[in-house]
Design a protein around this motif. Structure first.
Motif, PDB file in Angstrom:
ATOM      1  N   VAL A   1      -8.902   3.660   7.583  1.00  0.00           N
ATOM      2  CA  VAL A   1      -9.228   3.485   6.172  1.00  0.00           C
ATOM      3  C   VAL A   1      -8.086   2.773   5.478  1.00  0.00           C
ATOM      4  CG1 VAL A   1     -10.749   5.504   6.036  1.00  0.00           C
ATOM      5  CG2 VAL A   1      -8.305   5.762   5.616  1.00  0.00           C
ATOM      6  N   LEU A   2      -8.406   2.171   4.341  1.00  0.00           N
ATOM      7  CA  LEU A   2      -7.382   1.567   3.509  1.00  0.00           C
ATOM      8  C   LEU A   2      -6.684   2.647   2.684  1.00  0.00           C
ATOM      9  CD1 LEU A   2      -9.279  -1.611   2.250  1.00  0.00           C
ATOM     10  CD2 LEU A   2      -7.348  -1.556   3.818  1.00  0.00           C
ATOM     11  N   PRO A   3      -5.466   2.404   2.232  1.00  0.00           N
ATOM     12  CA  PRO A   3      -4.787   3.391   1.385  1.00  0.00           C
ATOM     13  C   PRO A   3      -5.632   3.746   0.163  1.00  0.00           C
ATOM     14  CG  PRO A   3      -3.238   1.706   2.101  1.00  0.00           C
ATOM     15  CD  PRO A   3      -4.600   1.234   2.537  1.00  0.00           C
ATOM     16  N   GLY A   4      -5.818   5.035  -0.054  1.00  0.00           N
ATOM     17  CA  GLY A   4      -6.602   5.499  -1.192  1.00  0.00           C
ATOM     18  C   GLY A   4      -8.092   5.567  -0.941  1.00  0.00           C
ATOM     19  N   GLN A   5      -8.565   5.081   0.223  1.00  0.00           N
ATOM     20  CA  GLN A   5     -10.001   5.095   0.503  1.00  0.00           C
ATOM     21  C   GLN A   5     -10.444   6.481   0.941  1.00  0.00           C
ATOM     22  OE1 GLN A   5     -11.230   2.401   3.604  1.00  0.00           O
ATOM     23  NE2 GLN A   5     -13.292   3.236   3.723  1.00  0.00           N
ATOM     24  N   ASN A   6     -11.528   6.974   0.358  1.00  0.00           N
ATOM     25  CA  ASN A   6     -12.144   8.230   0.761  1.00  0.00           C
ATOM     26  C   ASN A   6     -13.435   7.932   1.480  1.00  0.00           C
ATOM     27  OD1 ASN A   6     -10.166   9.930  -0.413  1.00  0.00           O
ATOM     28  ND2 ASN A   6     -11.109   9.628  -2.427  1.00  0.00           N
ATOM     29  N   CYS A   7     -13.594   8.503   2.675  1.00  0.00           N
ATOM     30  CA  CYS A   7     -14.819   8.262   3.427  1.00  0.00           C
ATOM     31  C   CYS A   7     -16.005   8.932   2.743  1.00  0.00           C
ATOM     32  CB  CYS A   7     -14.680   8.790   4.861  1.00  0.00           C
ATOM     33  SG  CYS A   7     -13.712   7.712   5.919  1.00  0.00           S
ATOM     34  N   ASN A   8     -17.029   8.148   2.481  1.00  0.00           N
ATOM     35  CA  ASN A   8     -18.245   8.679   1.873  1.00  0.00           C
ATOM     36  C   ASN A   8     -19.041   9.438   2.921  1.00  0.00           C
ATOM     37  OD1 ASN A   8     -20.454   9.188   0.318  1.00  0.00           O
ATOM     38  ND2 ASN A   8     -20.774   7.069  -0.330  1.00  0.00           N
ATOM     39  N   THR A   9     -19.403  10.696   2.618  1.00  0.00           N
ATOM     40  CA  THR A   9     -20.160  11.490   3.584  1.00  0.00           C
ATOM     41  C   THR A   9     -21.602  11.018   3.697  1.00  0.00           C
ATOM     42  OG1 THR A   9     -20.645  13.105   1.848  1.00  0.00           O
ATOM     43  CG2 THR A   9     -18.723  13.513   3.247  1.00  0.00           C
ATOM     44  N   ASN A  10     -22.125  10.302   2.679  1.00  0.00           N
ATOM     45  CA  ASN A  10     -23.489   9.758   2.739  1.00  0.00           C
ATOM     46  C   ASN A  10     -23.441   8.399   3.428  1.00  0.00           C
ATOM     47  OD1 ASN A  10     -24.695  11.883   1.249  1.00  0.00           O
ATOM     48  ND2 ASN A  10     -23.828  10.998  -0.620  1.00  0.00           N
ATOM     49  N   VAL A  11     -23.957   8.341   4.648  1.00  0.00           N
ATOM     50  CA  VAL A  11     -23.926   7.088   5.396  1.00  0.00           C
ATOM     51  C   VAL A  11     -24.869   6.086   4.748  1.00  0.00           C
ATOM     52  CG1 VAL A  11     -24.403   6.016   7.610  1.00  0.00           C
ATOM     53  CG2 VAL A  11     -23.335   8.267   7.533  1.00  0.00           C
ATOM     54  N   TYR A  12     -24.348   4.898   4.480  1.00  0.00           N
ATOM     55  CA  TYR A  12     -25.176   3.836   3.916  1.00  0.00           C
ATOM     56  C   TYR A  12     -26.071   3.299   5.023  1.00  0.00           C
ATOM     57  CZ  TYR A  12     -26.402  -0.738   1.978  1.00  0.00           C
ATOM     58  OH  TYR A  12     -27.077  -1.824   1.537  1.00  0.00           O
ATOM     59  N   SER A  13     -27.392   3.373   4.828  1.00  0.00           N
ATOM     60  CA  SER A  13     -28.323   2.981   5.880  1.00  0.00           C
ATOM     61  C   SER A  13     -29.531   2.283   5.257  1.00  0.00           C
ATOM     62  CB  SER A  13     -28.779   4.222   6.660  1.00  0.00           C
ATOM     63  OG  SER A  13     -29.679   3.862   7.681  1.00  0.00           O
ATOM     64  N   TYR A  14     -30.022   1.220   5.946  1.00  0.00           N
ATOM     65  CA  TYR A  14     -31.168   0.471   5.426  1.00  0.00           C
ATOM     66  C   TYR A  14     -32.023   0.008   6.591  1.00  0.00           C
ATOM     67  CZ  TYR A  14     -33.776  -2.881   2.578  1.00  0.00           C
ATOM     68  OH  TYR A  14     -34.767  -3.571   1.929  1.00  0.00           O
ATOM     69  N   ASN A  15     -33.328   0.207   6.484  1.00  0.00           N
ATOM     70  CA  ASN A  15     -34.272  -0.205   7.525  1.00  0.00           C
ATOM     71  C   ASN A  15     -35.114  -1.384   7.060  1.00  0.00           C
ATOM     72  OD1 ASN A  15     -33.667   1.727   9.494  1.00  0.00           O
ATOM     73  ND2 ASN A  15     -34.935   3.264   8.470  1.00  0.00           N
ATOM     74  N   ILE A  16     -35.396  -2.294   7.988  1.00  0.00           N
ATOM     75  CA  ILE A  16     -36.374  -3.362   7.735  1.00  0.00           C
ATOM     76  C   ILE A  16     -37.453  -3.250   8.807  1.00  0.00           C
ATOM     77  CG2 ILE A  16     -36.798  -5.846   7.753  1.00  0.00           C
ATOM     78  CD1 ILE A  16     -34.064  -6.301   6.655  1.00  0.00           C
ATOM     79  N   PRO A  17     -38.704  -2.976   8.417  1.00  0.00           N
ATOM     80  CA  PRO A  17     -39.788  -2.965   9.411  1.00  0.00           C
ATOM     81  C   PRO A  17     -40.002  -4.366   9.976  1.00  0.00           C
ATOM     82  CG  PRO A  17     -40.453  -1.915   7.343  1.00  0.00           C
ATOM     83  CD  PRO A  17     -39.175  -2.620   7.062  1.00  0.00           C
ATOM     84  N   VAL A  18     -40.327  -4.443  11.266  1.00  0.00           N
ATOM     85  CA  VAL A  18     -40.563  -5.747  11.901  1.00  0.00           C
ATOM     86  C   VAL A  18     -41.968  -5.793  12.476  1.00  0.00           C
ATOM     87  CG1 VAL A  18     -39.785  -7.365  13.668  1.00  0.00           C
ATOM     88  CG2 VAL A  18     -38.103  -5.998  12.413  1.00  0.00           C
ATOM     89  N   ASN A  19     -42.244  -4.922  13.481  1.00  0.00           N
ATOM     90  CA  ASN A  19     -43.560  -4.816  14.115  1.00  0.00           C
ATOM     91  C   ASN A  19     -44.055  -6.144  14.674  1.00  0.00           C
ATOM     92  OD1 ASN A  19     -43.914  -2.005  13.616  1.00  0.00           O
ATOM     93  ND2 ASN A  19     -44.387  -2.493  11.464  1.00  0.00           N
ATOM     94  N   LYS A  20     -43.137  -6.879  15.310  1.00  0.00           N
ATOM     95  CA  LYS A  20     -43.502  -8.132  15.970  1.00  0.00           C
ATOM     96  C   LYS A  20     -42.706  -8.276  17.252  1.00  0.00           C
ATOM     97  CE  LYS A  20     -45.005 -10.990  12.087  1.00  0.00           C
ATOM     98  NZ  LYS A  20     -44.834 -12.299  11.417  1.00  0.00           N
ATOM     99  N   ALA A  21     -43.308  -8.946  18.239  1.00  0.00           N
ATOM    100  CA  ALA A  21     -42.619  -9.247  19.478  1.00  0.00           C
ATOM    101  C   ALA A  21     -41.975 -10.628  19.372  1.00  0.00           C
ATOM    102  CB  ALA A  21     -43.597  -9.194  20.652  1.00  0.00           C
ATOM    103  N   GLY A  22     -41.163 -10.966  20.368  1.00  0.00           N
ATOM    104  CA  GLY A  22     -40.521 -12.269  20.379  1.00  0.00           C
ATOM    105  C   GLY A  22     -39.200 -12.245  19.629  1.00  0.00           C
ATOM    106  N   ILE A  23     -38.715 -13.436  19.249  1.00  0.00           N
ATOM    107  CA  ILE A  23     -37.440 -13.556  18.544  1.00  0.00           C
ATOM    108  C   ILE A  23     -37.659 -13.347  17.051  1.00  0.00           C
ATOM    109  CG2 ILE A  23     -35.501 -15.072  18.024  1.00  0.00           C
ATOM    110  CD1 ILE A  23     -35.981 -16.441  20.680  1.00  0.00           C
ATOM    111  N   GLN A  24     -36.897 -12.450  16.466  1.00  0.00           N
ATOM    112  CA  GLN A  24     -37.038 -12.123  15.052  1.00  0.00           C
ATOM    113  C   GLN A  24     -35.672 -12.223  14.360  1.00  0.00           C
ATOM    114  OE1 GLN A  24     -40.111 -11.541  13.887  1.00  0.00           O
ATOM    115  NE2 GLN A  24     -40.914 -11.699  15.983  1.00  0.00           N
ATOM    116  N   TYR A  25     -35.683 -12.845  13.174  1.00  0.00           N
ATOM    117  CA  TYR A  25     -34.474 -12.920  12.347  1.00  0.00           C
ATOM    118  C   TYR A  25     -34.696 -12.070  11.099  1.00  0.00           C
ATOM    119  CZ  TYR A  25     -33.511 -16.970  15.290  1.00  0.00           C
ATOM    120  OH  TYR A  25     -33.308 -17.803  16.358  1.00  0.00           O
ATOM    121  N   ARG A  26     -33.659 -11.336  10.707  1.00  0.00           N
ATOM    122  CA  ARG A  26     -33.778 -10.537   9.505  1.00  0.00           C
ATOM    123  C   ARG A  26     -32.469 -10.611   8.709  1.00  0.00           C
ATOM    124  NH1 ARG A  26     -38.135 -11.066  10.810  1.00  0.00           N
ATOM    125  NH2 ARG A  26     -39.864  -9.565  10.934  1.00  0.00           N
TER     126      ARG A  26
END
Length: 632
Positions: free
Chosen positions: A449-474
């Motif tokens: 961590v950087l000086p003074g940084q407090n680790c947030n207990t809530n993990v930042y998380s984000y989902n993007i649905p895809v539901n496709k085969a092959g090569i996908q960019y997101r």
């Protein structure tokens, strides 16, 4: 003529011994008597010998004696060698430790160590030392016998044997075995606890001229379990090295039993008791899953604890179980109650569901630990174990996954990319099955961590649905999301992207990043502007467009161009229909899409994700939507 300096005897011995080491052994011995009288029924007589290792001598081992006499009948010289309980004469050095322990060794290089005579006294039964003389001369008076221990000086004795008779025949006594504990700490203080190896010398004490059938050292542990088979010999005198860690802590009782060739039994008159204290922790092992085994689905976890030789208690009655992936990241932590199975054996049980999304196919390490308090210990200790298993729950290959933007920079591939309020992350996933979703999360490691940084207990998380085969960019528009709930504070993070397919098979990629809102902006760049144009031959209006960021780059940049077409994958910014990558654009360059001629009516856009390869800053330059319609 030059005069040579005089050398003292210790210095001469030291020189002969090489450098500063003591020289060759010079051992002298004296006895408290010079006459010995024995009968076949009297095996209790003893002679005390005083052994002296002269100053400057090396240490010496005494383990045998050679007896020489002239046979009264044949007048032939006779020599017999007998084994005696081995002991070591310390080197001819003296130091402070000798005052408390005559057997102590002195280090020549330690301060306060000087040359000096070292003396030890040993009492040896006459039957052990002169038994062979008695057997060869059952009735002799005043027989001169010379005794020499190893390389010590010879001692003259006068030996007389007197036969005891009963009913006209010679009667010999049954064996009278004896025990000597060789550990110096025991000899100094018999109540001193013994750990690890206990050295015991046992003598059978059989009558002269009578053979020995068996000599047994009987060992009774603190639980009352008697062992009469481990330590056994047919020698008259034998030394046993006992591994005390195999016995419970507490009193270890020793008794010698001897059986002679006439099947007469003798045993030591008194029990020798030694206090054993090893403080050995209990054994811990994972019995399920099997180490190195392959498992699927819901898998039981079984941890066993077995008491060794030291009683103990569990501090909190629980064991901690951790499942760690191949990158040494903890996936699961559980607490399981410890239950007694029977005396000396405990178990803790739990389970994990390897079909859960956090478990991808691969090798995992299972760790278990518990806090215990050993009997006699002043503080608690931790016992732990680990094993590996291979998760085979998934039946297909994991999606291929890459983080395209941001990228490491600075030439060493170790500098952290910088994410601001205008940043975005671009990933690529591919699979022959449907890629169900792509997840992005930021994890704070307290150790980074950087000086003074407090680790947030809530993990930042984000989902993007895809539901496709092959090569996908997101694209993940992190700049928009980081100020939401949960809030992502500035600091150092591990950014993990995970792609999961329809068979619940996952793969992930990680990158260390810095979140820094104060570093908004890439030098020389402004807004992403769209310019439309018309073509007479086109059936659409406008016929095409060009997207370009105002200004020119100052430093080298990495650029990803994202194309959007409502006729392909829609116009949502997280789902580009195609991309283009420029891994290195020199400073002083313009960033433009070029002229795009629309192939059909619909909505179009081009956006850019740019990283300054000098500062590491990553920013997203969103392009406006352009709607192309048929001409009237």
């Amino acid at each position: 003529m030059k005069k040579l300096a005089l050398l003292s005897l210790p210095l001469l011995l030291a020189a002969c011994g090489g450098g500063s080491a003591p020289g060759a052994s010079v051992v002298t011995v004296t006895a408290d008597k010079t006459t010995v009288t024995m009968t076949p029924t009297d095996t209790g007589g003893t002679t005390t010998f005083t052994f002296t290792n002269k100053a400057g001598s090396r240490e010496a081992t005494i383990n045998s004696a050679t007896l020489t006499w002239t046979d009264p009948t044949t007048k032939a010289a006779t020599t017999q060698t007998v084994n005696v309980a081995a002991f070591t004469l310390p080197a001819g050095l003296t130091c402070a430790a000798v005052a408390a322990n005559p057997s102590a060794s002195c280090n020549f290089n330690d301060a306060g160590t000087t040359y000096g005579d070292r003396t030890l006294t040993r009492t040896i039964t006459n039957s052990e030392l002169f038994g062979k003389v008695l057997a060869a001369n059952p009735s002799v008076t005043g027989l001169p016998v010379t005794v020499q221990f190893n390389n010590a000086n010879a001692l003259p004795f006068t030996f007389t044997s007197v036969a005891a008779s009963e009913g006209g025949g010679v009667v010999t006594a049954p064996p009278k075995p004896a025990i000597i504990v060789n550990n110096s700490s025991y000899q100094t203080n018999p109540s001193t606890p013994i750990s690890n190896t206990l050295s015991v010398t046992v003598s059978a004490g059989a009558a002269a001229g009578v053979g020995l059938k068996q000599l047994i050292l009987e060992v009774t542990d603190a639980k009352g379990i008697v062992d009469t088979t481990t330590y056994s010999s047919t020698q008259e005198t034998v030394t046993f090295n006992i591994d005390t860690t195999k016995y419970p802590d507490g009193a270890l009782k020793l008794r010698a039993i001897a059986i002679d060739a006439l099947d007469r039994r003798g045993e030591t008159a008194n029990i020798t008791t030694v206090n054993v204290a090893n403080q050995v922790s209990p054994s811990i092992r994972l019995t399920n899953p099997v180490n190195g085994g392959e498992v699927t689905g819901i898998t039981p976890i079984v941890v066993q604890f077995q008491q060794n030789n030291t009683p103990f208690t569990f501090v909190d009655g629980k064991t901690t179980i951790e499942v760690v992936d191949s990158g040494d990241r903890i996936i699961t932590v559980q607490q399981a109650d410890i239950v007694k199975v029977n005396d000396g054996l405990w178990e803790a049980r739990s389970q994990i569901d390897l079909n859960s999304p956090q478990y991808i196919n691969g090798t995992y390490t299972l760790r278990a630990k518990a806090n215990v308090q050993l009997s006699g210990a002043t503080s608690a200790s931790t016992v732990m174990t680990a094993s590996t298993f291979v998760n085979k729950s998934r039946v297909d290959e994991a999606p291929a996954l890459n983080i395209l933007m941001p990228a490491y920079y600075g030439g060493s591939n170790t500098l952290r990319p910088v994410l601001t309020r205008k940043s975005a992350v671009v990933v690529q996933a591919s699979d022959s099955n449907n890629v169900r979703q792509i997840n992005l999360r930021f994890v704070c490691n307290p150790a980074e961590v950087l000086p003074g940084q407090n680790c947030n207990t809530n993990v930042y998380s984000y989902n993007i649905p895809v539901n496709k085969a092959g090569i996908q960019y997101r694209l993940f528009n992190t700049g928009v999301l980081m100020d939401g709930e949960p809030y992502l504070p500035d600091g150092y993070y591990t950014m993990r992207a995970t792609a999961t397919d329809d068979t619940n098979f996952s793969s992930f990629r990680e990158m260390k990043v810095e979140v820094n809102r104060a570093k908004n902006g890439i030098a020389g760049l402004g807004y992403n502007r769209a310019t439309t144009f018309e073509l007479a031959a086109s059936k659409l209006t406008p016929a095409g467009a060009q997207w370009q960021i105002d200004g020119e780059t100052v430093n080298e940049t990495r650029i990803i161009e994202l194309f959007y077409n409502s006729n392909a994958d829609g116009i949502a910014r997280e789902i580009p229909s195609a991309i283009g990558i420029d891994t290195s654009r020199a400073g002083g360059s313009a960033i433009t899409s070029g002229r795009v001629v629309f192939p059909a009516a619909g909505t179009y856009a081009t956006s850019f994700v740019v990283q300054d390869m000098t500062t590491g800053v990553v920013e997203f330059y969103d392009g406006a939507n352009i709607i192309a319609t048929p001409k009237p």
